[in-house]
Design an enzyme around this catalytic site. Structure first.
Site, PDB file in Angstrom:
ATOM      1  N   GLU A 134       0.861  -1.181   0.000  1.00  0.00           N
ATOM      2  CA  GLU A 134       0.000   0.000   0.000  1.00  0.00           C
ATOM      3  C   GLU A 134       0.901   1.235   0.000  1.00  0.00           C
ATOM      4  OE1 GLU A 134      -3.624   2.358   2.343  1.00  0.00           O
ATOM      5  OE2 GLU A 134      -2.515   0.825   3.448  1.00  0.00           O
ATOM      6  N   ASP A 140       9.714   7.438   0.396  1.00  0.00           N
ATOM      7  CA  ASP A 140       8.904   8.047  -0.665  1.00  0.00           C
ATOM      8  C   ASP A 140       8.473   6.993  -1.685  1.00  0.00           C
ATOM      9  OD1 ASP A 140       7.802   9.546  -2.694  1.00  0.00           O
ATOM     10  OD2 ASP A 140       9.378  11.071  -2.664  1.00  0.00           O
ATOM     11  N   ASP A 154      -3.469  11.466  -2.122  1.00  0.00           N
ATOM     12  CA  ASP A 154      -3.656  12.907  -2.277  1.00  0.00           C
ATOM     13  C   ASP A 154      -4.141  13.197  -3.707  1.00  0.00           C
ATOM     14  OD1 ASP A 154      -2.667  13.056   0.283  1.00  0.00           O
ATOM     15  OD2 ASP A 154      -0.610  13.475  -0.346  1.00  0.00           O
ATOM     16  N   LYS A 177      -5.066  20.465  -8.888  1.00  0.00           N
ATOM     17  CA  LYS A 177      -4.623  21.460  -9.878  1.00  0.00           C
ATOM     18  C   LYS A 177      -3.931  20.780 -11.062  1.00  0.00           C
ATOM     19  CE  LYS A 177      -4.196  25.350  -6.774  1.00  0.00           C
ATOM     20  NZ  LYS A 177      -3.452  25.489  -5.524  1.00  0.00           N
ATOM     21  N   ASP A 226     -12.496   8.964  -2.204  1.00  0.00           N
ATOM     22  CA  ASP A 226     -13.754   9.703  -2.101  1.00  0.00           C
ATOM     23  C   ASP A 226     -13.771  10.822  -3.134  1.00  0.00           C
ATOM     24  OD1 ASP A 226     -11.593  11.023  -0.703  1.00  0.00           O
ATOM     25  OD2 ASP A 226     -13.096  12.550  -0.265  1.00  0.00           O
ATOM     26  N   THR A 243     -10.424   1.730   5.222  1.00  0.00           N
ATOM     27  CA  THR A 243      -9.247   2.491   5.637  1.00  0.00           C
ATOM     28  C   THR A 243      -9.723   3.587   6.605  1.00  0.00           C
ATOM     29  OG1 THR A 243      -9.209   4.339   4.072  1.00  0.00           O
ATOM     30  CG2 THR A 243      -8.479   2.207   3.235  1.00  0.00           C
ATOM     31  N   GLU A 244      -8.759   4.284   7.229  1.00  0.00           N
ATOM     32  CA  GLU A 244      -9.142   5.376   8.144  1.00  0.00           C
ATOM     33  C   GLU A 244      -9.913   6.460   7.421  1.00  0.00           C
ATOM     34  OE1 GLU A 244      -5.442   4.093  10.455  1.00  0.00           O
ATOM     35  OE2 GLU A 244      -5.239   5.651   8.946  1.00  0.00           O
ATOM     36  N   TYR A 245      -9.383   6.883   6.279  1.00  0.00           N
ATOM     37  CA  TYR A 245     -10.034   7.955   5.519  1.00  0.00           C
ATOM     38  C   TYR A 245     -11.412   7.515   5.048  1.00  0.00           C
ATOM     39  CZ  TYR A 245      -6.371  11.480   5.168  1.00  0.00           C
ATOM     40  OH  TYR A 245      -5.471  12.479   5.434  1.00  0.00           O
ATOM     41  N   GLU A 246     -11.480   6.283   4.620  1.00  0.00           N
ATOM     42  CA  GLU A 246     -12.752   5.739   4.138  1.00  0.00           C
ATOM     43  C   GLU A 246     -13.808   5.807   5.235  1.00  0.00           C
ATOM     44  OE1 GLU A 246     -12.178   1.840   2.658  1.00  0.00           O
ATOM     45  OE2 GLU A 246     -14.261   1.587   2.032  1.00  0.00           O
TER      46      GLU A 246
HETATM   47  N1  SAH Z   1      -4.291   5.173   2.966  1.00  0.00           N
HETATM   48  C1  SAH Z   1      -4.670   5.870   4.186  1.00  0.00           C
HETATM   49  C2  SAH Z   1      -4.130   7.306   4.233  1.00  0.00           C
HETATM   50  C3  SAH Z   1      -4.602   8.206   3.123  1.00  0.00           C
HETATM   51  S1  SAH Z   1      -3.911   9.849   3.208  1.00  0.00           S
HETATM   52  C4  SAH Z   1      -6.171   5.846   4.349  1.00  0.00           C
HETATM   53  O1  SAH Z   1      -6.870   5.552   3.364  1.00  0.00           O
HETATM   54  O2  SAH Z   1      -6.659   6.119   5.440  1.00  0.00           O
HETATM   55  C5  SAH Z   1      -2.576   9.728   2.066  1.00  0.00           C
HETATM   56  C6  SAH Z   1      -1.281   9.294   2.734  1.00  0.00           C
HETATM   57  O3  SAH Z   1      -0.298   9.127   1.709  1.00  0.00           O
HETATM   58  C7  SAH Z   1      -0.702  10.317   3.709  1.00  0.00           C
HETATM   59  O4  SAH Z   1      -0.446   9.699   4.945  1.00  0.00           O
HETATM   60  C8  SAH Z   1       0.578  10.787   3.027  1.00  0.00           C
HETATM   61  O5  SAH Z   1       1.607  11.126   3.946  1.00  0.00           O
HETATM   62  C9  SAH Z   1       0.942   9.598   2.194  1.00  0.00           C
HETATM   63  N2  SAH Z   1       1.772   9.885   1.021  1.00  0.00           N
HETATM   64  C10 SAH Z   1       1.620  10.901   0.143  1.00  0.00           C
HETATM   65  N3  SAH Z   1       2.559  10.870  -0.805  1.00  0.00           N
HETATM   66  C11 SAH Z   1       3.330   9.779  -0.543  1.00  0.00           C
HETATM   67  C12 SAH Z   1       4.480   9.214  -1.156  1.00  0.00           C
HETATM   68  N4  SAH Z   1       5.031   9.775  -2.242  1.00  0.00           N
HETATM   69  N5  SAH Z   1       5.021   8.115  -0.617  1.00  0.00           N
HETATM   70  C13 SAH Z   1       4.487   7.552   0.494  1.00  0.00           C
HETATM   71  N6  SAH Z   1       3.404   8.040   1.113  1.00  0.00           N
HETATM   72  C14 SAH Z   1       2.832   9.140   0.617  1.00  0.00           C
END
Ligand code: SAH
Length: 212
Positions: free
Chosen positions: A44, A96, A118, A122, A154, A192-195
């Site tokens: 993930e 990363d 994310d 834009k 979402d 997931t948390e966000y979900e």
């Molecule tokens: N998957 C989780 C978090 C979603 S928020 C959920 O669904 O609840 C998106 C997450 O991706 C953030 O924690 C952010 O820090 C991470 N993220 C963003 N760009 C990233 C990258 N290039 N490599 C690793 N993680 C990244």
């Protein structure tokens, strides 16, 4: 995901190199040795606080999972969860996700999960979206032949963009769900948390399943 800087994050991560790696390049091609058993590996990218990846590892002991997160304090929260569950089929990476082909050998990964990435709405930030063609190119090399990508969000804009980008890249769609929680796919769904946060507010969740 925004969290306050956690002073305990650094020492906790440093104390558990067997679970979380901060220099994943050193395991390229050898990830199976980090797990108790050699099994298909799913990753993930952007695991956040790790709820999904921990639940998946509990639910599917026959699969090895790797959660990748770029923010130290966020990854440290995921590490706490992983440690509390003592999972032989879960590894974490603080790094990363843009450099995946430095961490994984060609064909080392079986499936990729992109959950609530994310959206970068834009146009000038298109290249940062995790379904932009340069990312898809990297995914194709680290994945096994016909390896899968599953995406949940979402964000309608990111969803529409991802469908186009992945279609243009030649991915095959195995499922498109415009309202995941009111579809058959909801039965097997691991939130997931966000979900959880977004669906509690009544927002629709989109999902797609695809493979190369
Ligand atoms: N998957 C989780 C978090 C979603 S928020 C959920 O669904 O609840 C998106 C997450 O991706 C953030 O924690 C952010 O820090 C991470 N993220 C963003 N760009 C990233 C990258 N290039 N490599 C690793 N993680 C990244």
């Amino acid at each position: 995901m925004r969290v306050r800087n956690k002073p305990w994050a650094e020492p906790l991560i440093a104390a558990h190199p067997e679970v979380i790696s901060t220099n994943p390049i050193e395991f390229k091609g050898n990830w199976q040795a980090r797990f108790k058993k050699p099994q298909p590996i799913r990753i993930e990218i952007g695991m956040g606080k790790g709820h999904f990846i921990v639940e998946m590892a509990l639910k599917y002991p026959e699969i090895n999972f790797i959660g990748i997160e770029i923010q130290r304090s966020v990854a440290a929260i995921a590490l706490k969860k992983a440690l509390a569950n003592g999972l032989p089929n879960l590894q974490l990476v603080l790094a990363d996700g843009a450099d995946l082909n430095e961490y994984f050998e060609d064909g080392e990964i079986d499936r990729i999960y992109l959950n609530f990435s994310d959206p970068w709405p834009k146009t000038r930030h298109e290249k940062r979206r995790l379904t932009y063609k340069t990312f898809l190119q990297v995914y194709r090399t680290i994945l096994v032949e016909h390896g899968a990508i599953e995406l949940k969000t979402d964000n309608q804009g990111l969803f529409e963009y991802s469908l186009l980008s992945m279609n243009n890249f030649g991915l095959v769609f195995d499922g498109v769900y415009l309202d995941l929680h009111h579809s058959d796919e909801a039965l097997e769904n691991v939130e997931t948390e966000y979900e959880h946060k977004f669906s509690e507010k009544g927002q629709r969740i989109y999902k797609l399943k695809s493979h190369f």
